[in-house]
Design an enzyme around this catalytic site. Structure first.
Site, mmCIF file in Angstrom:
data_model
loop_
_atom_site.group_PDB
_atom_site.id
_atom_site.type_symbol
_atom_site.label_atom_id
_atom_site.label_comp_id
_atom_site.label_asym_id
_atom_site.label_seq_id
_atom_site.Cartn_x
_atom_site.Cartn_y
_atom_site.Cartn_z
ATOM 1 N N SER A 163 7.299 1.820 4.280
ATOM 2 C CA SER A 163 5.848 1.759 4.444
ATOM 3 C C SER A 163 5.463 2.153 5.861
ATOM 4 O O SER A 163 5.806 1.464 6.837
ATOM 5 C CB SER A 163 5.340 0.348 4.157
ATOM 6 O OG SER A 163 3.976 0.242 4.509
ATOM 7 N N HIS A 198 5.834 5.165 1.300
ATOM 8 C CA HIS A 198 4.729 4.304 0.880
ATOM 9 C C HIS A 198 3.599 4.413 1.903
ATOM 10 O O HIS A 198 3.807 4.176 3.098
ATOM 11 C CB HIS A 198 5.218 2.856 0.767
ATOM 12 C CG HIS A 198 4.237 1.929 0.129
ATOM 13 N ND1 HIS A 198 4.044 1.879 -1.239
ATOM 14 C CD2 HIS A 198 3.386 1.017 0.668
ATOM 15 C CE1 HIS A 198 3.128 0.954 -1.521
ATOM 16 N NE2 HIS A 198 2.708 0.421 -0.376
ATOM 17 N N ASP A 257 -0.182 3.111 2.742
ATOM 18 C CA ASP A 257 -1.228 2.125 2.458
ATOM 19 C C ASP A 257 -2.592 2.631 2.911
ATOM 20 O O ASP A 257 -2.804 2.892 4.094
ATOM 21 C CB ASP A 257 -0.921 0.807 3.173
ATOM 22 C CG ASP A 257 0.230 0.055 2.537
ATOM 23 O OD1 ASP A 257 0.204 -0.120 1.308
ATOM 24 O OD2 ASP A 257 1.155 -0.362 3.264
ATOM 25 N N MET A 289 -6.379 1.477 3.290
ATOM 26 C CA MET A 289 -7.219 0.277 3.352
ATOM 27 C C MET A 289 -8.625 0.660 3.794
ATOM 28 O O MET A 289 -8.781 1.435 4.742
ATOM 29 C CB MET A 289 -6.637 -0.736 4.330
ATOM 30 C CG MET A 289 -5.211 -1.141 4.058
ATOM 31 S SD MET A 289 -4.669 -2.374 5.273
ATOM 32 C CE MET A 289 -2.927 -2.446 4.915
ATOM 33 N N HIS A 301 -0.793 3.816 -1.970
ATOM 34 C CA HIS A 301 -1.248 2.496 -2.419
ATOM 35 C C HIS A 301 -2.677 2.290 -1.933
ATOM 36 O O HIS A 301 -2.918 2.068 -0.744
ATOM 37 C CB HIS A 301 -0.296 1.434 -1.845
ATOM 38 C CG HIS A 301 -0.689 0.023 -2.148
ATOM 39 N ND1 HIS A 301 -0.170 -1.051 -1.457
ATOM 40 C CD2 HIS A 301 -1.549 -0.504 -3.068
ATOM 41 C CE1 HIS A 301 -0.688 -2.168 -1.922
ATOM 42 N NE2 HIS A 301 -1.538 -1.869 -2.901
ATOM 43 N N MET A 305 -5.651 0.225 -1.421
ATOM 44 C CA MET A 305 -6.292 -1.090 -1.306
ATOM 45 C C MET A 305 -7.759 -0.840 -0.974
ATOM 46 O O MET A 305 -8.229 -1.071 0.148
ATOM 47 C CB MET A 305 -5.580 -1.926 -0.249
ATOM 48 C CG MET A 305 -4.194 -2.360 -0.690
ATOM 49 S SD MET A 305 -3.261 -3.231 0.592
ATOM 50 C CE MET A 305 -2.436 -1.835 1.350
ATOM 51 N N MET A 329 2.386 -7.504 -5.699
ATOM 52 C CA MET A 329 2.213 -7.829 -4.280
ATOM 53 C C MET A 329 2.861 -9.180 -4.009
ATOM 54 O O MET A 329 2.526 -10.178 -4.638
ATOM 55 C CB MET A 329 0.732 -7.877 -3.919
ATOM 56 C CG MET A 329 0.025 -6.527 -3.935
ATOM 57 S SD MET A 329 0.716 -5.337 -2.758
ATOM 58 C CE MET A 329 0.461 -6.199 -1.186
ATOM 59 N N PHE A 358 -2.446 -6.784 5.617
ATOM 60 C CA PHE A 358 -1.759 -6.868 6.904
ATOM 61 C C PHE A 358 -0.258 -6.730 6.707
ATOM 62 O O PHE A 358 0.295 -7.251 5.739
ATOM 63 C CB PHE A 358 -2.045 -8.213 7.589
ATOM 64 C CG PHE A 358 -3.506 -8.490 7.807
ATOM 65 C CD1 PHE A 358 -4.175 -7.962 8.894
ATOM 66 C CD2 PHE A 358 -4.212 -9.263 6.893
ATOM 67 C CE1 PHE A 358 -5.526 -8.207 9.086
ATOM 68 C CE2 PHE A 358 -5.558 -9.524 7.077
ATOM 69 C CZ PHE A 358 -6.226 -8.984 8.180
ATOM 70 N N GLY A 359 0.404 -6.055 7.637
ATOM 71 C CA GLY A 359 1.851 -5.940 7.596
ATOM 72 C C GLY A 359 2.503 -7.141 8.250
ATOM 73 O O GLY A 359 1.861 -7.948 8.930
ATOM 74 N N GLY A 360 3.818 -7.281 8.051
ATOM 75 C CA GLY A 360 4.584 -8.304 8.739
ATOM 76 C C GLY A 360 4.480 -9.709 8.181
ATOM 77 O O GLY A 360 4.902 -10.665 8.836
ATOM 78 N N ASP A 401 6.046 -5.294 -2.957
ATOM 79 C CA ASP A 401 5.558 -4.949 -1.621
ATOM 80 C C ASP A 401 5.140 -6.221 -0.887
ATOM 81 O O ASP A 401 4.234 -6.925 -1.332
ATOM 82 C CB ASP A 401 4.359 -3.999 -1.758
ATOM 83 C CG ASP A 401 3.794 -3.555 -0.418
ATOM 84 O OD1 ASP A 401 4.366 -3.899 0.625
ATOM 85 O OD2 ASP A 401 2.769 -2.837 -0.432
ATOM 86 N N GLY A 402 5.827 -6.470 0.230
ATOM 87 C CA GLY A 402 5.431 -7.583 1.082
ATOM 88 C C GLY A 402 6.570 -8.502 1.447
ATOM 89 O O GLY A 402 7.148 -9.152 0.579
ATOM 90 N N GLY A 403 6.941 -8.524 2.719
ATOM 91 C CA GLY A 403 7.959 -9.452 3.190
ATOM 92 C C GLY A 403 9.369 -9.121 2.757
ATOM 93 O O GLY A 403 10.245 -9.995 2.754
ATOM 94 N N SER A 430 8.320 -3.404 8.193
ATOM 95 C CA SER A 430 8.964 -3.856 9.422
ATOM 96 C C SER A 430 10.481 -3.797 9.315
ATOM 97 O O SER A 430 11.172 -3.526 10.301
ATOM 98 C CB SER A 430 8.535 -5.291 9.745
ATOM 99 O OG SER A 430 7.133 -5.395 9.851
#
Length: 227
Positions: free
Chosen positions: A10, A35, A37, A39, A68, A70, A139, A145-147, A178-180, A201
């Site tokens: 991402s 990927h 994003d 937004m 993606h 959003m 999700m 938000f990233g991270g 997607d996420g973490g 990240s």
């Protein structure tokens, strides 16, 4: 049909001052997806990339662009993003006035279609379009938000979705998460049934090539199991 497994770095976590260079690095590390994003500051609080960025990086990359969106009422923009280089356009079930019509519109542009659901959205929100899309995105953080840290309850949602798809004879539909996602969480989501893994990240946080190799190694082990 063998399930395809891919790492989708991402670029939300990339160094924007060196974006082109870092995209080249993940490509040379043998990633096949990217990927992206989008937004709008309305569906989610943040604002990220727009069409000019997608068009610009498309000129220099042969990667599969996983866009993606959003974005509120994303049907307004699917034609433009496809023309800028999107290969897959994923929209949020929560953001569409008519999800099935939006999926249809994406396909009419020639792009693949995906649909995403937020952590608190029931999977029933995508039941009616499961047989119309190439991918469903779970999700595993709240978007914008990233991270963020992986939400543990996401694992059961992935497992449930994979079971639903298999029962409907839709084994070919990708499940993206997607996420973490990092070295500590990737095994869990793969074991639950995800096959397209978004990592931000965990890819761009330090040594890109080394990060990609380590994540790809884990993904490859599940790919071999699925053959």
């Amino acid at each position: 049909m063998s399930r395809v497994y891919q790492l989708a770095p991402s670029i939300l976590s990339a160094d924007f001052n060196r974006l082109g260079e870092q995209i080249q690095r993940v490509e040379k590390a043998e990633c096949r997806w990217l990927h992206i994003d989008i937004m709008d500051g309305m569906f989610v609080p943040s604002i990220s990339f727009g069409m000019p960025v997608v068009k610009s990086i498309r000129k220099e990359s042969s990667l599969y662009f996983d866009v993606h969106m959003m974005v509120k009422d994303p049907e307004r923009y699917v034609e433009e993003f496809q023309s800028c280089g999107a290969d897959m356009i994923t929209v949020h079930a929560e953001a569409c006035r008519d999800l099935a019509e939006t999926v249809k519109k994406i396909h009419e542009t020639g792009a693949d279609a995906g649909v995403a659901v937020n952590p608190d959205t029931p999977l029933s929100a995508v039941t009616d379009v499961m047989d119309q899309v190439e991918m469903i995105l779970i999700m595993s953080v709240y978007p914008g938000f990233g991270g963020q840290k992986y939400i543990p309850e996401s694992t059961e949602r992935i497992r449930t979705l994979r079971r639903m798809l298999d029962e409907k004879g839709l084994e070919h539909v990708h499940i993206q998460v997607d996420g973490g996602i990092n070295r500590a969480t990737i095994d869990e989501v793969l074991a639950a049934g995800a096959n397209i893994i978004v990592a931000g990240s965990a890819v761009f946080g330090s040594n890109i090539e080394q990060n990609v190799r380590e994540l790809q190694k884990k993904i490859s082990s599940y790919s071999k199991k699925a053959e």
